[in-house]
Scaffold this motif. Structure first.
Motif, PDB file in Angstrom:
ATOM      1  N   UNK A   1     -16.034  15.182  -1.184  1.00 37.27           N
ATOM      2  CA  UNK A   1     -17.254  14.433  -0.744  1.00 37.27           C
ATOM      3  C   UNK A   1     -17.213  13.045  -0.440  1.00 37.27           C
ATOM      4  N   UNK A   2     -15.939  12.318  -0.610  1.00 40.09           N
ATOM      5  CA  UNK A   2     -15.705  11.118  -0.274  1.00 40.09           C
ATOM      6  C   UNK A   2     -14.251  10.710  -0.205  1.00 40.09           C
ATOM      7  N   UNK A   3     -14.319   9.363   0.340  1.00 39.49           N
ATOM      8  CA  UNK A   3     -12.741   8.989   0.526  1.00 39.49           C
ATOM      9  C   UNK A   3     -12.710   7.572   0.100  1.00 39.49           C
ATOM     10  N   UNK A   4     -11.284   7.125  -0.536  1.00 41.94           N
ATOM     11  CA  UNK A   4     -11.239   6.035  -0.784  1.00 41.94           C
ATOM     12  C   UNK A   4     -10.534   4.915   0.096  1.00 41.94           C
ATOM     13  N   UNK A   5     -10.748   3.675   0.203  1.00 46.74           N
ATOM     14  CA  UNK A   5     -10.245   2.782   1.223  1.00 46.74           C
ATOM     15  C   UNK A   5      -9.985   1.549   0.434  1.00 46.74           C
ATOM     16  N   UNK A   6      -8.544   1.166   0.788  1.00 46.44           N
ATOM     17  CA  UNK A   6      -8.100   0.135   0.121  1.00 46.44           C
ATOM     18  C   UNK A   6      -8.296  -0.952   1.502  1.00 46.44           C
ATOM     19  N   UNK A   7      -8.956  -2.199   0.915  1.00 45.68           N
ATOM     20  CA  UNK A   7      -9.605  -3.108   1.992  1.00 45.68           C
ATOM     21  C   UNK A   7      -8.937  -4.569   1.419  1.00 45.68           C
ATOM     22  N   UNK A   8      -8.227  -4.609   0.323  1.00 47.44           N
ATOM     23  CA  UNK A   8      -7.725  -5.738   0.004  1.00 47.44           C
ATOM     24  C   UNK A   8      -8.581  -6.312  -1.087  1.00 47.44           C
ATOM     25  N   UNK A   9      -9.601  -5.904  -1.544  1.00 50.96           N
ATOM     26  CA  UNK A   9     -10.595  -6.356  -2.578  1.00 50.96           C
ATOM     27  C   UNK A   9     -10.074  -5.766  -3.991  1.00 50.96           C
ATOM     28  N   UNK A  10     -10.448  -6.404  -5.045  1.00 51.99           N
ATOM     29  CA  UNK A  10      -9.955  -6.077  -6.483  1.00 51.99           C
ATOM     30  C   UNK A  10      -9.960  -4.798  -6.653  1.00 51.99           C
TER      31      UNK A  10
END
Length: 437
Positions: free
Chosen positions: A66-75
């Motif tokens: 039910x969700x996807x994780x995204x790396x955007x360069x945040x902590x």
């Protein structure tokens, strides 16, 4: 307790706490240290700052149902809930994205205390899609979409916004069940657009219609009257059969299906049958093609010449009765006429008095002309003529009345009496006449 003892216990507690912190730090760092590549990738990474409403780019690093994780360069990584992945309803997040995919999202909320960063891919896709949709709507360009869901009344596709294809705009023909359309790729046009109400109506049928018409005109331009081609029976009606001849349907009228009389097309052909047809007429303006199955096959009259001879007595079936006679089928598709005068030895007013349709009769071939498709037949010549009826003899007059005899000695009705009397009367005068000479 002495001050010395208290100091020793405090020192022991500090040592224990420090040892615990070191152990925890080691345990926490252990998995990171075990992956040297990941550690290297984090070296020198600049932590970005984000706030609600920002547009960010990142990479999908993990997918759950039910969700996807995204790396955007945040902590910490951001999360895209399934409802924010697409403008259409999804069964799971993997239906919209995959690990490693680059995505652009809008920041929905940030909570550093809870390390919560919620993102929306749908918001960015929707903003971009309306510009494209308006362009497609203006140009009526054909685009490809994937059916995301089957709903009541039609199909749903993700075009950045929620695109709806009504059931009447899916195919050229009626479709009863759309359950197997999910996941299909369709070529569509944007037919209606309302950004304010987020309304997008698509049509696949119009694309199919245009392609069909273009193909139809091409095929019709290549067809010529008299041409014999192969086709497939597509559908049957009471008045004939529609045959596909290369993507275009032509009509075989019921009268052109077979040489013999056909009551209904389904008696002879079925949908899906491969048939050979002859092109009778092509009308590009009306888009109509007239075909014939029977004209593409040898006619019954072509082979009848060796089977029917003048003088033959054969069995046939009465097919039609008319005022002037009866048509009798001798072979499939070969009918001859029994004129009313050749039906019976006795006088009849109409053929219906002695014959009925479907009746088998013996007939004699009086004349046969296959080139003109004409056979003259006789029923009465296969039957023995009845004996003539004897006429009643004229009665002799038995009792004739006696002739009346005139009571005159000088007149007689008999030749003899008449001669004698005349001689007596004129004899003297003749003698006198002779004597004077």
């Amino acid at each position: 307790m002495s001050e010395e003892i208290k100091n020793q216990e405090a020192a022991a507690n500090v040592e224990n706490n420090e040892a615990a912190e070191v152990t925890e730090a080691v345990e926490t760092a252990a998995p990171v240290a075990s992956n040297e590549e990941e550690v290297t990738s984090q070296e020198g990474l600049e932590i970005i700052s984000v706030k609600k409403g920002d547009t960010v780019k990142g990479t999908i690093v993990k997918i759950e149902d039910n969700q996807a994780y995204v790396s955007i360069g945040y902590k910490y990584d951001g999360v895209i809930p399934i409802r924010e992945l697409s403008s259409v309803q999804l069964d799971n997040a993997a239906a919209a994205v995959e690990v490693g995919q680059e995505v652009e999202c809008k920041v929905v909320s940030v909570n550093d205390n809870k390390e919560s960063l919620v993102l929306s891919k749908r918001a960015i896709d929707s903003e971009k899609s309306w510009e494209d949709l308006e362009k497609y709507f203006a140009s009526q360009e054909v685009i490809e979409v994937t059916v995301a869901d089957v709903v009541k009344g039609g199909l749903v596709a993700d075009v950045g916004a929620r695109g709806f294809i009504p059931a009447s705009m899916v195919e050229r023909h009626f479709v009863e069940d759309f359950s197997d359309y999910k996941g299909r790729t369709l070529r569509v046009k944007v037919k209606e657009l309302d950004r304010e109400n987020s309304k997008v109506i698509l049509s696949a049928k119009e694309v199919l219609e245009e392609e069909f018409e273009a193909n139809k005109q091409k095929i019709m331009s290549e067809l010529t009257e008299g041409q014999v081609i192969e086709g497939t029976v597509q559908r049957l009606t009471q008045f004939g059969a529609f045959v596909d001849v290369g993507g275009v349907d032509g009509l075989v009228h019921v009268s052109e299906i077979a040489w013999n009389h056909v009551e209904k097309p389904s008696d002879v052909v079925s949908e899906g049958d491969k048939v050979t047809v002859k092109v009778l007429k092509v009308d590009p303006e009306k888009g109509k093609i007239s075909l014939s199955i029977k004209a593409a096959a040898p006619g019954p009259w072509d082979s009848a010449a060796g089977k029917i001879n003048i003088g033959d007595v054969v069995t046939g079936e009465v097919k039609r009765l008319v005022n002037f006679g009866a048509f009798v089928e001798l072979l499939p598709g070969v009918e001859g006429l029994v004129h009313i005068s050749q039906i019976s030895h006795k006088h009849i007013g109409t053929p219906h008095e002695v014959l009925k349709e479907g009746q088998e009769v013996q007939v004699k071939v009086l004349d046969f002309n296959p080139s003109e498709k004409r056979v003259s037949l006789s029923i009465k010549e296969t039957e023995e003529a009845p004996a003539p009826t004897a006429r009643p003899e004229r009665r002799e007059k038995q009792d004739r009345a006696p002739k009346e005899v005139l009571n005159n000695p000088n007149v007689s009705l008999s030749n003899e009496g008449l001669s004698f009397t005349l001689a007596e009367r004129f004899g003297d005068k003749l003698d006198k006449f002779k004597g004077n000479n």
